[in-house]
Design an enzyme around this catalytic site. Structure first.
Site, PDB file in Angstrom:
ATOM      1  N   HIS A  63       0.483  -1.380  -0.200  1.00 18.02           N
ATOM      2  CA  HIS A  63       0.078   0.346   0.223  1.00 18.02           C
ATOM      3  C   HIS A  63       0.970   1.316  -0.268  1.00 18.02           C
ATOM      4  CE1 HIS A  63      -3.899   1.869   1.832  1.00 18.02           C
ATOM      5  NE2 HIS A  63      -3.905   2.191   0.768  1.00 18.02           N
ATOM      6  N   ASP A  65      -5.530   4.349   4.101  1.00 19.11           N
ATOM      7  CA  ASP A  65      -7.069   4.174   3.805  1.00 19.11           C
ATOM      8  C   ASP A  65      -7.851   4.800   4.800  1.00 19.11           C
ATOM      9  OD1 ASP A  65      -7.079   3.461   0.985  1.00 19.11           O
ATOM     10  OD2 ASP A  65      -7.304   1.307   1.526  1.00 19.11           O
ATOM     11  N   HIS A  87     -14.516   4.309   0.625  1.00 22.23           N
ATOM     12  CA  HIS A  87     -13.174   5.146   1.407  1.00 22.23           C
ATOM     13  C   HIS A  87     -12.532   5.555   0.821  1.00 22.23           C
ATOM     14  CE1 HIS A  87     -11.025   2.473  -1.035  1.00 22.23           C
ATOM     15  NE2 HIS A  87      -9.337   3.235  -1.101  1.00 22.23           N
ATOM     16  N   HIS A 131      -8.578   7.436  -0.054  1.00 17.58           N
ATOM     17  CA  HIS A 131      -7.274   6.550  -0.436  1.00 17.58           C
ATOM     18  C   HIS A 131      -6.288   8.562  -0.460  1.00 17.58           C
ATOM     19  CE1 HIS A 131      -3.386   4.159  -1.569  1.00 17.58           C
ATOM     20  NE2 HIS A 131      -3.349   5.554  -2.211  1.00 17.58           N
TER      21      HIS A 131
END
Length: 261
Positions: A154, A158, A233, A235
């Site tokens: 990642h 998030d 959500h 990012h």
């Protein structure tokens, strides 16, 4: 035949002779005490009249002079008192004016200081960093691994953001990208005032344009689930350049700017 008067006979007494006789009579009467009885009232009366006249004349001369002097002194005292009262009144007015001026200057100073504090506070708020979504928290951390990311990890974090949540700039900056970002879906990239960059992905709507300056807390979009996403959500990335692959730890970045994450 002429007639002649014998010398010394039938001649009226001369004035000198009469005066001498009168003085002799007075002396005789004085010797016998008669003049004391007869002449005293007249002499006394005459003396009293003379004294009264003399006293009255003196009063007529002295009394007006004394009264005028008193009047002048009274006028001088009244003038002095009036001058002192006027001086005291003028001094009181001067003190009141000085006090009013001091208070006005103090109020003006306080107003300036309050205005300056408000300006500083507004500037602080404009520059202060914050979370991109109010009351949010991290749901997926930085460098988390998995098949969901093409790089294998990642590149950001998030934040929890139900669909339709307001997304804001974490700090003041300029929009350098606003549109479709591939796997990021609808995304916005900002060049921050400190020279760093922040990125916001998976937006359902974008509310800014490229080149626009935004303040901290200014809405830049609405959260959603566009692009490579498994549900609504936000990012969020922190970068050293506007490009993918220059990412840094977003949580450490926000904390370095005073944001509690």
């Amino acid at each position: 035949m002429a007639f002649t008067r014998a010398t010394g006979k039938h001649r009226a007494p001369s004035r000198l002779t009469r005066r001498s006789a009168n003085l002799a009579g007075v002396a005789t009467l004085a010797a016998t005490g008669v003049i004391g009885t007869l002449a005293s009232p007249a002499v006394a009366a005459e003396a009293g009249v003379d004294a009264a006249v003399e006293e009255t004349a003196l009063n007529q001369i002295v009394a007006p002079a004394t009264s005028l002097a008193d009047e002048i002194a009274a006028q001088a005292a009244a003038q002095k008192k009036a001058a002192e009262a006027a001086e005291a009144e003028e001094e009181a007015r001067a003190k009141a004016a000085a006090e009013a001026k001091r208070k006005a200057e103090q109020r003006a100073k306080e107003a300036r200081e309050a205005k300056e504090r408000a300006a500083r506070e507004a500037e602080r708020r404009r520059l202060a960093y914050r979370l991109p979504v109010a009351g949010t928290h991290v749901t997926t951390g930085y460098r988390a691994g998995g098949a969901l990311w093409s790089s294998g990890s990642h590149s950001g974090v998030d934040f929890r953001a139900p669909a339709g949540s307001t997304v804001v700039a974490v700090g003041a900056g300029t929009v350098v990208e606003a549109g479709w970002g591939g796997a990021y879906g609808n995304n916005v990239v900002l060049r921050m005032n400190d020279g760093s960059y922040t990125q916001y992905g998976h937006l359902s709507a974008i509310t800014v344009t490229v080149g626009q300056s935004v303040a901290a807390g200014r809405q830049i979009g609405v959260s959603g689930s566009t692009g490579n996403s498994t549900g609504p959500h936000l990012h969020f990335e922190a970068r050293t350049t506007p490009d993918y692959g220059s990412d840094i730890d977003p949580v450490a970045y926000l904390r370095s700017h005073g944001v509690k994450v």
